[in-house]
Structure formats: structure tokens, C-alpha cells
Write a protein that holds these residues in place. Structure first.
Motif, PDB file in Angstrom:
ATOM      1  N   PRO A   1       0.124  16.892  -9.950  1.00  0.00           N
ATOM      2  CA  PRO A   1       1.358  16.148 -10.190  1.00  0.00           C
ATOM      3  C   PRO A   1       2.497  16.749  -9.355  1.00  0.00           C
ATOM      4  CG  PRO A   1       0.875  17.584 -12.049  1.00  0.00           C
ATOM      5  CD  PRO A   1      -0.301  17.667 -11.106  1.00  0.00           C
ATOM      6  N   ALA A   2       3.330  15.895  -8.798  1.00  0.00           N
ATOM      7  CA  ALA A   2       4.451  16.350  -7.963  1.00  0.00           C
ATOM      8  C   ALA A   2       5.727  16.384  -8.782  1.00  0.00           C
ATOM      9  CB  ALA A   2       4.604  15.441  -6.747  1.00  0.00           C
ATOM     10  N   ASP A   3       5.633  16.943  -9.972  1.00  0.00           N
ATOM     11  CA  ASP A   3       6.784  16.915 -10.865  1.00  0.00           C
ATOM     12  C   ASP A   3       7.385  18.292 -11.123  1.00  0.00           C
ATOM     13  OD1 ASP A   3       4.715  17.956 -12.345  1.00  0.00           O
ATOM     14  OD2 ASP A   3       4.792  16.453 -13.931  1.00  0.00           O
ATOM     15  N   GLY A   4       6.917  19.304 -10.393  1.00  0.00           N
ATOM     16  CA  GLY A   4       7.472  20.640 -10.580  1.00  0.00           C
ATOM     17  C   GLY A   4       8.849  20.776  -9.961  1.00  0.00           C
ATOM     18  N   GLU A   5       9.545  21.811 -10.355  1.00  0.00           N
ATOM     19  CA  GLU A   5      10.909  22.044  -9.894  1.00  0.00           C
ATOM     20  C   GLU A   5      10.936  22.665  -8.495  1.00  0.00           C
ATOM     21  OE1 GLU A   5      14.812  24.674 -11.280  1.00  0.00           O
ATOM     22  OE2 GLU A   5      12.974  24.752 -12.457  1.00  0.00           O
ATOM     23  N   ILE A   6      11.842  22.198  -7.686  1.00  0.00           N
ATOM     24  CA  ILE A   6      12.106  22.822  -6.390  1.00  0.00           C
ATOM     25  C   ILE A   6      13.113  23.940  -6.654  1.00  0.00           C
ATOM     26  CG2 ILE A   6      13.143  22.506  -4.109  1.00  0.00           C
ATOM     27  CD1 ILE A   6      11.879  19.672  -4.180  1.00  0.00           C
ATOM     28  N   LEU A   7      12.741  25.152  -6.282  1.00  0.00           N
ATOM     29  CA  LEU A   7      13.546  26.327  -6.583  1.00  0.00           C
ATOM     30  C   LEU A   7      14.521  26.645  -5.451  1.00  0.00           C
ATOM     31  CD1 LEU A   7      10.612  28.537  -7.905  1.00  0.00           C
ATOM     32  CD2 LEU A   7      12.250  27.212  -9.272  1.00  0.00           C
ATOM     33  N   PHE A   8      15.746  26.919  -5.806  1.00  0.00           N
ATOM     34  CA  PHE A   8      16.781  27.368  -4.873  1.00  0.00           C
ATOM     35  C   PHE A   8      16.994  26.399  -3.711  1.00  0.00           C
ATOM     36  CE2 PHE A   8      14.399  31.084  -6.521  1.00  0.00           C
ATOM     37  CZ  PHE A   8      15.334  31.485  -7.457  1.00  0.00           C
ATOM     38  N   GLY A   9      16.566  25.142  -3.879  1.00  0.00           N
ATOM     39  CA  GLY A   9      16.754  24.119  -2.861  1.00  0.00           C
ATOM     40  C   GLY A   9      15.784  24.182  -1.690  1.00  0.00           C
ATOM     41  N   HIS A  10      14.845  25.169  -1.688  1.00  0.00           N
ATOM     42  CA  HIS A  10      13.958  25.276  -0.521  1.00  0.00           C
ATOM     43  C   HIS A  10      12.538  25.758  -0.832  1.00  0.00           C
ATOM     44  CE1 HIS A  10      14.052  29.734   0.034  1.00  0.00           C
ATOM     45  NE2 HIS A  10      15.173  29.600  -0.659  1.00  0.00           N
ATOM     46  N   LEU A  11      12.198  26.040  -2.084  1.00  0.00           N
ATOM     47  CA  LEU A  11      10.871  26.549  -2.432  1.00  0.00           C
ATOM     48  C   LEU A  11      10.168  25.621  -3.418  1.00  0.00           C
ATOM     49  CD1 LEU A  11      11.757  30.278  -3.190  1.00  0.00           C
ATOM     50  CD2 LEU A  11      10.610  29.418  -1.140  1.00  0.00           C
ATOM     51  N   TYR A  12       8.873  25.426  -3.196  1.00  0.00           N
ATOM     52  CA  TYR A  12       8.063  24.723  -4.192  1.00  0.00           C
ATOM     53  C   TYR A  12       6.764  25.500  -4.359  1.00  0.00           C
ATOM     54  CZ  TYR A  12       5.630  21.324  -6.957  1.00  0.00           C
ATOM     55  OH  TYR A  12       4.952  20.731  -7.991  1.00  0.00           O
ATOM     56  N   VAL A  13       6.478  25.906  -5.592  1.00  0.00           N
ATOM     57  CA  VAL A  13       5.268  26.649  -5.918  1.00  0.00           C
ATOM     58  C   VAL A  13       4.200  25.652  -6.353  1.00  0.00           C
ATOM     59  CG1 VAL A  13       4.265  28.455  -7.364  1.00  0.00           C
ATOM     60  CG2 VAL A  13       6.672  28.627  -6.649  1.00  0.00           C
ATOM     61  N   LEU A  14       3.152  25.527  -5.537  1.00  0.00           N
ATOM     62  CA  LEU A  14       2.051  24.647  -5.900  1.00  0.00           C
ATOM     63  C   LEU A  14       1.258  25.287  -7.033  1.00  0.00           C
ATOM     64  CD1 LEU A  14       0.900  23.661  -2.318  1.00  0.00           C
ATOM     65  CD2 LEU A  14       1.691  22.064  -4.057  1.00  0.00           C
TER      66      LEU A  14
ATOM     67  N   THR B   1      -5.152  32.404  -5.702  1.00  0.00           N
ATOM     68  CA  THR B   1      -4.017  32.733  -4.844  1.00  0.00           C
ATOM     69  C   THR B   1      -3.048  31.558  -4.764  1.00  0.00           C
ATOM     70  OG1 THR B   1      -5.408  34.210  -3.546  1.00  0.00           O
ATOM     71  CG2 THR B   1      -3.369  33.463  -2.512  1.00  0.00           C
ATOM     72  N   GLY B   2      -1.771  31.847  -4.867  1.00  0.00           N
ATOM     73  CA  GLY B   2      -0.762  30.808  -4.866  1.00  0.00           C
ATOM     74  C   GLY B   2      -0.369  30.347  -3.474  1.00  0.00           C
ATOM     75  N   ILE B   3       0.220  29.162  -3.429  1.00  0.00           N
ATOM     76  CA  ILE B   3       0.809  28.626  -2.208  1.00  0.00           C
ATOM     77  C   ILE B   3       2.247  28.252  -2.528  1.00  0.00           C
ATOM     78  CG2 ILE B   3       0.817  26.753  -0.516  1.00  0.00           C
ATOM     79  CD1 ILE B   3      -2.192  26.588  -0.777  1.00  0.00           C
ATOM     80  N   VAL B   4       3.160  28.720  -1.699  1.00  0.00           N
ATOM     81  CA  VAL B   4       4.574  28.374  -1.826  1.00  0.00           C
ATOM     82  C   VAL B   4       4.993  27.644  -0.556  1.00  0.00           C
ATOM     83  CG1 VAL B   4       6.929  29.251  -2.040  1.00  0.00           C
ATOM     84  CG2 VAL B   4       5.083  30.332  -3.336  1.00  0.00           C
ATOM     85  N   LEU B   5       5.511  26.454  -0.715  1.00  0.00           N
ATOM     86  CA  LEU B   5       6.090  25.699   0.399  1.00  0.00           C
ATOM     87  C   LEU B   5       7.534  26.148   0.528  1.00  0.00           C
ATOM     88  CD1 LEU B   5       4.726  22.176  -0.620  1.00  0.00           C
ATOM     89  CD2 LEU B   5       3.637  23.895   0.857  1.00  0.00           C
ATOM     90  N   ASP B   6       7.960  26.433   1.766  1.00  0.00           N
ATOM     91  CA  ASP B   6       9.305  26.982   1.965  1.00  0.00           C
ATOM     92  C   ASP B   6       9.967  26.321   3.163  1.00  0.00           C
ATOM     93  OD1 ASP B   6      11.604  28.514   2.297  1.00  0.00           O
ATOM     94  OD2 ASP B   6      10.563  30.438   2.119  1.00  0.00           O
ATOM     95  N   SER B   7      11.025  25.567   2.895  1.00  0.00           N
ATOM     96  CA  SER B   7      11.728  24.888   3.987  1.00  0.00           C
ATOM     97  C   SER B   7      12.756  25.802   4.661  1.00  0.00           C
ATOM     98  CB  SER B   7      12.400  23.602   3.496  1.00  0.00           C
ATOM     99  OG  SER B   7      13.370  23.880   2.511  1.00  0.00           O
ATOM    100  N   ARG B   8      13.071  26.930   4.085  1.00  0.00           N
ATOM    101  CA  ARG B   8      14.030  27.842   4.713  1.00  0.00           C
ATOM    102  C   ARG B   8      13.402  28.587   5.892  1.00  0.00           C
ATOM    103  NH1 ARG B   8      17.823  31.438   1.123  1.00  0.00           N
ATOM    104  NH2 ARG B   8      18.839  29.425   0.966  1.00  0.00           N
ATOM    105  N   ILE B   9      12.092  28.821   5.869  1.00  0.00           N
ATOM    106  CA  ILE B   9      11.444  29.572   6.951  1.00  0.00           C
ATOM    107  C   ILE B   9      10.895  28.662   8.045  1.00  0.00           C
ATOM    108  CG2 ILE B   9      10.874  31.520   5.454  1.00  0.00           C
ATOM    109  CD1 ILE B   9       7.967  30.461   5.374  1.00  0.00           C
ATOM    110  N   TYR B  10      11.088  27.351   7.913  1.00  0.00           N
ATOM    111  CA  TYR B  10      10.538  26.411   8.885  1.00  0.00           C
ATOM    112  C   TYR B  10      11.306  26.437  10.205  1.00  0.00           C
ATOM    113  CZ  TYR B  10       9.213  22.189  11.307  1.00  0.00           C
ATOM    114  OH  TYR B  10       8.768  21.315  12.259  1.00  0.00           O
ATOM    115  N   ALA B  11      10.553  26.431  11.273  1.00  0.00           N
ATOM    116  CA  ALA B  11      11.037  26.174  12.627  1.00  0.00           C
ATOM    117  C   ALA B  11       9.826  25.669  13.394  1.00  0.00           C
ATOM    118  CB  ALA B  11      11.601  27.438  13.279  1.00  0.00           C
ATOM    119  N   GLU B  12      10.016  24.734  14.306  1.00  0.00           N
ATOM    120  CA  GLU B  12       8.888  24.139  15.014  1.00  0.00           C
ATOM    121  C   GLU B  12       7.999  25.169  15.680  1.00  0.00           C
ATOM    122  OE1 GLU B  12       9.667  20.774  17.512  1.00  0.00           O
ATOM    123  OE2 GLU B  12      11.025  19.903  16.041  1.00  0.00           O
TER     124      GLU B  12
END
Length: 116
Positions: free
Chosen positions: A32-45, A50-61
Motif C-alpha cells: 500500500p502507498a499510504d505511508g507517511e513521507i518523512l521530512f518532505g523527502h524520505l519514504y521508508v518502504l 533489510t529496509g529500503i528508503v527512497l530519498d529525494s534529497r540525495i537525488y542527482a542525475e
């Protein structure tokens, strides 16, 4: 006694848009895609193991995974391959040695699925 444990806690994946990445990964993993996005840039799947964290703050092409840093498990590599094709995922290799294949997420991160 060594205070560093021999286990991986979490893998961070750089993503360009946290909400879109959350939705894509949750759809791919049947979560389900209903979890909270933390600090505006993190999502813990919500993973098993082992966990996976999506992080938009560390993104660069130029900072996406060019080779897989980990693999997702499957019990049936053929079914996983067909499933990914049906989702129109960017598959970047054939099934290798009847064990694994590579694909890219929408941000270009190279990932792997491997039969355990």
C-alpha cells in the motif's frame, strides 16, 4: 566485542520525486502507498528484512545506481521477468544463468531481481 553488527539496516535509493517514487515502488512490490513521507523527502518502504528508503534529497542525475547495489528476491525468475514486462518496466538484461535480470526504476537506478 565489536560494536558494529554484521548486518545491513537500510539501503537508500536516490529518487527525483518522492511521491511518484513511493507509488511506483509500492505498486511494483504490492505494497500500500499510504505511508507517511518523512521530512518532505524520505519514504521508508515496509520491507521484510533489510529496509529500503527512497530519498529525494540525495537525488542527482549523476548519482543514480549505475550497477545494482542490491537485489530483490524472487522464488520464480521467469514469473518475475514476465511480471516486470507486464508492468512495462525498463528491463535492461535478459535472464542471466537462469538466476537474475537487471532493470531500471523511473529515475534510472539500475536494480536487480535474483532467484533465491
Amino acid at each position: 566485542m565489536n560494536p558494529i553488527l554484521n548486518q545491513i539496516g537500510t539501503v537508500f535509493i536516490p529518487v527525483s520525486h518522492i511521491e511518484k517514487a513511493r507509488d511506483w515502488y509500492c505498486d511494483l512490490l504490492g505494497l500500500p502507498a499510504d505511508g507517511e513521507i518523512l521530512f518532505g523527502h524520505l519514504y521508508v518502504l515496509p520491507m521484510n528484512g533489510t529496509g529500503i528508503v527512497l530519498d529525494s534529497r540525495i537525488y542527482a542525475e549523476d548519482h543514480v545506481y549505475r550497477v545494482p547495489a542490491f537485489h530483490l528476491n524472487t522464488n520464480d525468475i521467469e514469473k518475475a521477468y514476465e511480471f516486470m514486462k507486464s508492468k512495462q518496466v525498463n528491463i535492461t538484461s535478459q535472464i542471466e544463468h537462469s538466476q537474475w535480470f537487471h532493470f531500471k526504476d523511473p529515475d534510472g537506478n539500475q536494480l536487480m531481481i535474483c532467484q533465491c
